[in-house]
Design an enzyme around this catalytic site. Sequence first.
Site, PDB file in Angstrom:
ATOM      1  N   TRP A  85       1.653   3.932  12.431  1.00  0.00           N
ATOM      2  CA  TRP A  85       1.193   3.822  10.841  1.00  0.00           C
ATOM      3  C   TRP A  85      -0.332   3.718  11.019  1.00  0.00           C
ATOM      4  CZ3 TRP A  85       4.263  -1.448   9.908  1.00  0.00           C
ATOM      5  CH2 TRP A  85       3.356  -2.555  10.484  1.00  0.00           C
ATOM      6  N   GLU A  86      -0.615   3.513   9.737  1.00  0.00           N
ATOM      7  CA  GLU A  86      -1.811   3.374   9.258  1.00  0.00           C
ATOM      8  C   GLU A  86      -2.972   4.596   9.889  1.00  0.00           C
ATOM      9  OE1 GLU A  86      -2.363   1.342   7.148  1.00  0.00           O
ATOM     10  OE2 GLU A  86      -0.978  -0.079   7.629  1.00  0.00           O
ATOM     11  N   GLY A  87      -2.305   5.718   9.927  1.00  0.00           N
ATOM     12  CA  GLY A  87      -3.200   6.866  10.466  1.00  0.00           C
ATOM     13  C   GLY A  87      -2.645   6.766  12.093  1.00  0.00           C
ATOM     14  N   ARG A 101      -6.216  -1.185   9.926  1.00  0.00           N
ATOM     15  CA  ARG A 101      -6.217  -0.737  11.092  1.00  0.00           C
ATOM     16  C   ARG A 101      -6.690  -1.493  12.354  1.00  0.00           C
ATOM     17  NH1 ARG A 101      -8.619   5.437   9.476  1.00  0.00           N
ATOM     18  NH2 ARG A 101      -6.519   6.285   9.010  1.00  0.00           N
ATOM     19  N   MET A 123       0.837  -1.089  -0.049  1.00  0.00           N
ATOM     20  CA  MET A 123      -0.121   0.080  -0.026  1.00  0.00           C
ATOM     21  C   MET A 123       0.896   1.195   0.054  1.00  0.00           C
ATOM     22  SD  MET A 123      -2.952   0.831   2.707  1.00  0.00           S
ATOM     23  CE  MET A 123      -1.844   0.842   4.042  1.00  0.00           C
TER      24      MET A 123
END
EC number: 1.3.8.1
Length: 610
Positions: free
Chosen positions: A450-452, A309, A167
């Site tokens: 990570w992932e926001g 997430r 991603m």
Amino acid sequence: MPHNNYLYQTRDIKFQIKEWLDINKILSLDAYKDYYGADDFDAICDVNFKICRDVICPANKESDEIGMKHVGGNEKAVISPDVFKTVYNTVIEAGMGPQFGDRQVEGRMPLYWYAPILEMQTGASPAMVMLWCLTQGATTVLQYNLSKELQERFLPKMYSGEWGGSMCLTEPGAGSEVGAVSTKCFPTDTPGLWKVKGQKCFITTGDWDGVDNIIHLVLAKDPDAKPGTAGISCLVVPKFWVNEDGSMGAWNDVTTTGIEHKLGIHGSATCSLAFGENDNCYGWMIGDGPVDGRGQGMAQMFQMMNEERINTGIFSLGAFGAAYYAALEYSKARVQSKKSTDPKGPSVRIIEHEDVRRMLLLQKSVMEACRALLYSSYYYIDMSKEAATEEEREYAEDMFMIQNPLCKAYVSDMAWVMCAEAIQVHGGYGFMEEYAPASLARDCKIYTLWEGTNFIQSQDFTGRKFTMKKGEPFKKWLAEIGDFIANKKTPEFAAEFAMMEKAFAAFNSIIDMNAAWTTTNKQLKQLFATRIMHAAARVICGKLMLDQGLLAAGKLAELGDSHFDANFYKGKLASVKFYVMNVVPEIFGTEEAMKAADTSAIDCPEEAIM
């Protein structure tokens, strides 16, 4: 040495999957009813455990100490020790890898069974699990957004593990601010085919030599697209071109320019990638190209992001679960100091000391509470895809969407704290790399980032999740907690239900203050977003733990103290009581701080922060 002795336990995993969550309801769904029974989970769990114990965990030493190496070139730019391929191939051959991403194949396993599989694998090696997990996430986007022809071109070899997936969002100048991406895409004369040019960084498993090809999902913008996230498109860009028959073609001008030297997860290559340095990189637009300057990329990527997430929560649980089990074993062997109740007696194992008991019960109860939150959320995902009626699917989707920020942020925040507690149980030895918690602490820190980042999760929770669909799903979620507290009381848990009543009232007060600040003081709303998110997690986890406690109490009464499983249920009761009476009350501090509405963090001049 780094963590490479697998001590993970599966009894609570099986309790939560088979006894607590309604496994029969899931297995009665059309997708599963002809293929699986409840006992099949035991067999799958046991096979996965053996792979974790005998294959993955022993390789974690090389994962941490040797890791991935960048050697350059277009073919195998990132190389790994041979044991990485052994681990990868073992997981793939057992069906415990990206195969879970195929939600259309007949005979697929229940999706919520993936949660414990992934948890146990992470507990064996937080880095190596990334080798197959990101591929599964990428296939989610492709199977729901690509044409049938392109699905047939890419997906079979991704599901089989022959090809990996990544991603590609982050750029040197575009981290949390995704709308700032500068990677460009340009239409060609072939419909759907676009030229891609730009750079990405921090790309997990963006390259490695255990697979023949990497299929990148790349966020990019048409030069004429709208600014910000509205103009973003998503393209599937293989490292090596994929021909119409699914065979691999020439290099697609995707260059791995380097890998990061990180605090942890050394066995996972975090890559910097250059697309189109030679002006010869191409990708297929996922869905339609930009219309009136608006792309579909963010909506498509969030299909993967939402999955990643909750998986980050699972990774976090696996990492700090492994640290807890290491601390538990150490505490039963380490003899040091006399008991407080027998100062003239012999020195005892440290598990007999009160503060060590506190640390162990804190880790155990938080682990089981986080597991309940994550497994119940994965259960909602399963129901949202496979339930018989639209009403059931919509309800499950809503409940998952509300809980997902908590799954990612609360659990990953707890992972860092619980790994620190595991280190503390070890005393001075915990600071030594020879003991497992040291490497697990290094590995787990990435999960809050990570992932926001976790602040982004708290913004999402206190903003969009409170108000989506005019706030009705959140009201329903909240009402279910309130109804449980009001209607499930028993004498055995009288004190715990009383605590939950007070905590629930405090949380409602917190919600009201947050709502008021939405219009009156947005800076206070930002200051408290993380703490509000933690308060919500403690409320829902308290409810879930009490629900498990009611079940465990009934089981213990039925089986009796002499039953071989009695100690498990006694331990569950202790976890429930400890979590509700010691962790949930932290909500009150948040409520009082919000009432005080201190703005010193905002008011202090930047020059005075020194």
